[in-house]
Design a protein around this motif. Structure first.
Motif, PDB file in Angstrom:
ATOM      1  N   TRP A  11       4.641  -0.181   0.835  1.00 54.33           N
ATOM      2  CA  TRP A  11       3.464  -0.986   1.176  1.00 54.33           C
ATOM      3  C   TRP A  11       3.600  -2.361   0.558  1.00 54.33           C
ATOM      4  N   LYS A  12       3.193  -3.376   1.316  1.00 60.58           N
ATOM      5  CA  LYS A  12       3.199  -4.762   0.813  1.00 60.58           C
ATOM      6  C   LYS A  12       1.858  -5.394   1.135  1.00 60.58           C
ATOM      7  N   GLY A  13       1.221  -5.962   0.125  1.00 63.26           N
ATOM      8  CA  GLY A  13      -0.037  -6.672   0.340  1.00 63.26           C
ATOM      9  C   GLY A  13      -1.251  -5.843  -0.039  1.00 63.26           C
ATOM     10  N   THR A  14      -2.412  -6.349   0.369  1.00 63.43           N
ATOM     11  CA  THR A  14      -3.677  -5.691   0.043  1.00 63.43           C
ATOM     12  C   THR A  14      -3.891  -4.475   0.937  1.00 63.43           C
ATOM     13  N   GLY A  15      -4.879  -3.672   0.579  1.00 62.43           N
ATOM     14  CA  GLY A  15      -5.190  -2.493   1.372  1.00 62.43           C
ATOM     15  C   GLY A  15      -5.594  -2.819   2.801  1.00 62.43           C
ATOM     16  N   MET A  16      -6.359  -3.879   2.995  1.00 66.64           N
ATOM     17  CA  MET A  16      -6.830  -4.207   4.345  1.00 66.64           C
ATOM     18  C   MET A  16      -5.852  -5.067   5.132  1.00 66.64           C
ATOM     19  N   GLU A  17      -5.241  -6.035   4.487  1.00 68.07           N
ATOM     20  CA  GLU A  17      -4.366  -6.953   5.222  1.00 68.07           C
ATOM     21  C   GLU A  17      -2.889  -6.615   5.096  1.00 68.07           C
ATOM     22  N   GLY A  18      -2.551  -5.728   4.198  1.00 66.92           N
ATOM     23  CA  GLY A  18      -1.154  -5.393   3.971  1.00 66.92           C
ATOM     24  C   GLY A  18      -0.553  -4.565   5.095  1.00 66.92           C
ATOM     25  N   THR A  19       0.743  -4.336   4.974  1.00 64.63           N
ATOM     26  CA  THR A  19       1.445  -3.507   5.955  1.00 64.63           C
ATOM     27  C   THR A  19       2.383  -2.568   5.215  1.00 64.63           C
ATOM     28  N   GLY A  20       2.663  -1.489   5.875  1.00 66.23           N
ATOM     29  CA  GLY A  20       3.547  -0.512   5.281  1.00 66.23           C
ATOM     30  C   GLY A  20       4.500   0.062   6.299  1.00 66.23           C
ATOM     31  N   LYS A  21       5.466   0.777   5.777  1.00 64.86           N
ATOM     32  CA  LYS A  21       6.447   1.488   6.597  1.00 64.86           C
ATOM     33  C   LYS A  21       6.587   2.881   6.006  1.00 64.86           C
ATOM     34  N   ILE A  22       6.816   3.853   6.877  1.00 66.37           N
ATOM     35  CA  ILE A  22       7.022   5.223   6.430  1.00 66.37           C
ATOM     36  C   ILE A  22       8.249   5.774   7.137  1.00 66.37           C
ATOM     37  N   SER A  23       9.083   6.472   6.375  1.00 65.26           N
ATOM     38  CA  SER A  23      10.312   7.048   6.918  1.00 65.26           C
ATOM     39  C   SER A  23      10.465   8.478   6.427  1.00 65.26           C
ATOM     40  N   THR A  24      11.113   9.300   7.234  1.00 64.67           N
ATOM     41  CA  THR A  24      11.377  10.686   6.850  1.00 64.67           C
ATOM     42  C   THR A  24      12.872  10.903   6.700  1.00 64.67           C
ATOM     43  N   GLN A  25      13.212  11.899   5.908  1.00 70.33           N
ATOM     44  CA  GLN A  25      14.610  12.246   5.646  1.00 70.33           C
ATOM     45  C   GLN A  25      15.384  12.470   6.945  1.00 70.33           C
ATOM     46  N   SER A  26      14.751  13.101   7.922  1.00 68.70           N
ATOM     47  CA  SER A  26      15.426  13.389   9.194  1.00 68.70           C
ATOM     48  C   SER A  26      15.590  12.147  10.061  1.00 68.70           C
ATOM     49  N   THR A  27      14.935  11.070   9.681  1.00 67.32           N
ATOM     50  CA  THR A  27      14.869   9.798  10.413  1.00 67.32           C
ATOM     51  C   THR A  27      14.079   9.896  11.716  1.00 67.32           C
ATOM     52  N   THR A  28      13.351  10.994  11.928  1.00 67.92           N
ATOM     53  CA  THR A  28      12.444  11.046  13.070  1.00 67.92           C
ATOM     54  C   THR A  28      11.441   9.914  12.959  1.00 67.92           C
ATOM     55  N   LEU A  29      10.951   9.683  11.759  1.00 65.85           N
ATOM     56  CA  LEU A  29      10.197   8.463  11.474  1.00 65.85           C
ATOM     57  C   LEU A  29      11.137   7.566  10.692  1.00 65.85           C
ATOM     58  N   ASP A  30      11.372   6.382  11.214  1.00 69.14           N
ATOM     59  CA  ASP A  30      12.294   5.441  10.581  1.00 69.14           C
ATOM     60  C   ASP A  30      11.614   4.084  10.515  1.00 69.14           C
ATOM     61  N   ASN A  31      10.996   3.802   9.383  1.00 73.56           N
ATOM     62  CA  ASN A  31      10.220   2.587   9.198  1.00 73.56           C
ATOM     63  C   ASN A  31       9.071   2.482  10.201  1.00 73.56           C
ATOM     64  N   ALA A  32       8.385   3.594  10.422  1.00 77.69           N
ATOM     65  CA  ALA A  32       7.208   3.589  11.302  1.00 77.69           C
ATOM     66  C   ALA A  32       6.102   2.777  10.648  1.00 77.69           C
ATOM     67  N   GLN A  33       5.404   2.012  11.455  1.00 80.85           N
ATOM     68  CA  GLN A  33       4.364   1.115  10.961  1.00 80.85           C
ATOM     69  C   GLN A  33       3.183   1.896  10.414  1.00 80.85           C
ATOM     70  N   LEU A  34       2.669   1.406   9.291  1.00 79.44           N
ATOM     71  CA  LEU A  34       1.511   1.979   8.622  1.00 79.44           C
ATOM     72  C   LEU A  34       0.651   0.802   8.196  1.00 79.44           C
ATOM     73  N   SER A  35      -0.643   0.825   8.533  1.00 81.47           N
ATOM     74  CA  SER A  35      -1.522  -0.285   8.157  1.00 81.47           C
ATOM     75  C   SER A  35      -2.966   0.183   8.137  1.00 81.47           C
ATOM     76  N   PHE A  36      -3.849  -0.667   7.641  1.00 69.86           N
ATOM     77  CA  PHE A  36      -5.272  -0.369   7.675  1.00 69.86           C
ATOM     78  C   PHE A  36      -5.699  -0.097   9.111  1.00 69.86           C
ATOM     79  N   LYS A  37      -5.237  -0.923  10.011  1.00 71.10           N
ATOM     80  CA  LYS A  37      -5.625  -0.788  11.422  1.00 71.10           C
ATOM     81  C   LYS A  37      -5.140   0.541  12.009  1.00 71.10           C
ATOM     82  N   THR A  38      -3.901   0.960  11.706  1.00 63.27           N
ATOM     83  CA  THR A  38      -3.400   2.216  12.265  1.00 63.27           C
ATOM     84  C   THR A  38      -4.078   3.427  11.625  1.00 63.27           C
ATOM     85  N   ARG A  39      -4.693   3.225  10.468  1.00 64.64           N
ATOM     86  CA  ARG A  39      -5.378   4.342   9.815  1.00 64.64           C
ATOM     87  C   ARG A  39      -6.859   4.420  10.175  1.00 64.64           C
ATOM     88  N   PHE A  40      -7.530   3.284  10.190  1.00 65.68           N
ATOM     89  CA  PHE A  40      -8.980   3.295  10.336  1.00 65.68           C
ATOM     90  C   PHE A  40      -9.483   2.759  11.669  1.00 65.68           C
TER      91      PHE A  40
END
Length: 139
Positions: A11-40
């Protein structure tokens, strides 16, 4: 059997304006976008609740398949939708909606087996929330 699996979040930045990436060992998720908007709100990317729903529906459905096999049944099709309810900072409910096509099983036996799968699937045992289940045997 013992094994481990890994995932990574950044995660980089604040909770509301920041952005994140999530990846899994299998690479099924490979730097998938994570953000306030995608969560809420609605946005392209994923969120923790969606990932819990995916993990729970997958674990439950696989557990059910194993239990059906133990009982001498093989499913033609098992489809489980998991709905995660997030409320006031907590996951308050997960509802599993199962539709299955299993030859030669009664509706009662199917429901009994599905309820056992709900209780013993590892993800169900991990979660500290109410878990409900609806079951439909289709022909």
């Amino acid at each position: 059997m013992k094994f481990t699996r890994k995932a990574n979040a950044n995660w980089k930045g604040t909770g509301m304006e920041g952005t994140g990436k999530i990846s899994t060992q299998s690479t099924t998720l490979d730097n998938a976008q994570l953000s306030f908007k995608t969560r809420f709100a609605d946005g392209v990317g994923t969120n923790p609740e969606e990932l819990v729903a995916a993990a729970h529906s997958g674990c439950f459905t696989m557990q059910l398949s194993f239990l059906l096999n133990e009982g001498g049944f093989t499913a033609d099709d098992l489809n489980t939708e998991a709905t995660v309810t997030f409320e006031n900072g907590s996951i308050t409910l997960i509802h599993l909606d199962l539709k299955g096509k299993v030859p030669n099983i009664s509706a009662e036996e199917f429901e009994k087996t599905a309820n056992k799968a709900k209780e013993i699937c590892p993800i169900s045992k991990l979660l500290n929330t109410t878990i409900t289940l609806s079951v439909e045997l289709v022909s």
